[in-house]
Design a protein around this motif. Structure first.
Motif, PDB file in Angstrom:
ATOM      1  N   ALA A  42     -41.343 -39.957 -27.059  1.00  0.00           N
ATOM      2  CA  ALA A  42     -40.899 -41.203 -27.678  1.00  0.00           C
ATOM      3  C   ALA A  42     -41.634 -42.369 -27.022  1.00  0.00           C
ATOM      4  N   ALA A  43     -41.942 -43.376 -27.810  1.00  0.00           N
ATOM      5  CA  ALA A  43     -42.680 -44.540 -27.322  1.00  0.00           C
ATOM      6  C   ALA A  43     -41.862 -45.380 -26.341  1.00  0.00           C
ATOM      7  N   GLU A  44     -40.558 -45.192 -26.345  1.00  0.00           N
ATOM      8  CA  GLU A  44     -39.638 -45.916 -25.464  1.00  0.00           C
ATOM      9  C   GLU A  44     -38.315 -45.153 -25.460  1.00  0.00           C
ATOM     10  N   ALA A  45     -37.486 -45.368 -24.464  1.00  0.00           N
ATOM     11  CA  ALA A  45     -36.180 -44.715 -24.404  1.00  0.00           C
ATOM     12  C   ALA A  45     -35.360 -45.067 -25.641  1.00  0.00           C
ATOM     13  N   GLY A  46     -34.605 -44.111 -26.139  1.00  0.00           N
ATOM     14  CA  GLY A  46     -33.766 -44.343 -27.306  1.00  0.00           C
ATOM     15  C   GLY A  46     -32.963 -43.104 -27.629  1.00  0.00           C
ATOM     16  N   THR A  47     -32.355 -43.111 -28.809  1.00  0.00           N
ATOM     17  CA  THR A  47     -31.570 -41.974 -29.266  1.00  0.00           C
ATOM     18  C   THR A  47     -32.090 -41.519 -30.629  1.00  0.00           C
ATOM     19  N   VAL A  48     -31.925 -40.236 -30.887  1.00  0.00           N
ATOM     20  CA  VAL A  48     -32.357 -39.698 -32.173  1.00  0.00           C
ATOM     21  C   VAL A  48     -31.430 -40.240 -33.254  1.00  0.00           C
ATOM     22  N   ALA A  49     -32.019 -40.911 -34.244  1.00  0.00           N
ATOM     23  CA  ALA A  49     -31.250 -41.477 -35.347  1.00  0.00           C
ATOM     24  C   ALA A  49     -31.243 -40.546 -36.549  1.00  0.00           C
ATOM     25  N   ALA A  50     -32.317 -39.762 -36.732  1.00  0.00           N
ATOM     26  CA  ALA A  50     -32.394 -38.851 -37.870  1.00  0.00           C
ATOM     27  C   ALA A  50     -33.457 -37.789 -37.625  1.00  0.00           C
ATOM     28  N   VAL A  51     -33.191 -36.610 -38.158  1.00  0.00           N
ATOM     29  CA  VAL A  51     -34.175 -35.533 -38.217  1.00  0.00           C
ATOM     30  C   VAL A  51     -34.115 -35.028 -39.649  1.00  0.00           C
ATOM     31  N   THR A  52     -35.254 -35.057 -40.337  1.00  0.00           N
ATOM     32  CA  THR A  52     -35.277 -34.676 -41.748  1.00  0.00           C
ATOM     33  C   THR A  52     -36.663 -34.156 -42.103  1.00  0.00           C
ATOM     34  N   THR A  53     -36.891 -33.881 -43.363  1.00  0.00           N
ATOM     35  CA  THR A  53     -38.216 -33.509 -43.857  1.00  0.00           C
ATOM     36  C   THR A  53     -38.536 -34.370 -45.068  1.00  0.00           C
ATOM     37  N   ASN A  54     -39.836 -34.632 -45.267  1.00  0.00           N
ATOM     38  CA  ASN A  54     -40.220 -35.409 -46.443  1.00  0.00           C
ATOM     39  C   ASN A  54     -40.393 -34.467 -47.638  1.00  0.00           C
ATOM     40  N   THR A  55     -40.825 -34.997 -48.773  1.00  0.00           N
ATOM     41  CA  THR A  55     -40.944 -34.192 -49.992  1.00  0.00           C
ATOM     42  C   THR A  55     -42.017 -33.121 -49.889  1.00  0.00           C
ATOM     43  N   GLU A  56     -42.909 -33.235 -48.897  1.00  0.00           N
ATOM     44  CA  GLU A  56     -43.952 -32.231 -48.696  1.00  0.00           C
ATOM     45  C   GLU A  56     -43.568 -31.211 -47.627  1.00  0.00           C
TER      46      GLU A  56
END
Length: 74
Positions: A42-56
């Motif tokens: 991660a570019a900076e400390a944070g929390t995971v907001a979403a994990v998903t997949t795109n249409t491809e």
């Protein structure tokens, strides 16, 4: 809508070259080319907001940082 400038310093999340620069209205971030299997952080400390997949079927991870800044990783 424009936001206030920040003192935040983001780090490069992966070693590689910028292959597409930030361009408002065309590319809302930067694209970094890196070899398959390269370690990504991660570019900076944070929390995971979403994990998903795109249409491809490409996996996408969104990290939420301080000040409601979001970074997206594919």
């Amino acid at each position: 809508q424009q936001t206030e400038a920040s003192d935040a310093q983001l780090v490069m999340p992966v070693s590689g070259s910028i292959i597409r620069a930030y361009a408002p209205g065309r590319n809302e971030g930067i694209d970094i080319g890196a070899p398959a299997g390269a370690e990504v952080r991660a570019a900076e400390a944070g929390t995971v907001a979403a994990v998903t997949t795109n249409t491809e079927g490409v996996q996408i991870v969104v990290i939420k940082h301080a000040g409601d800044l979001l970074t997206v990783y594919t």
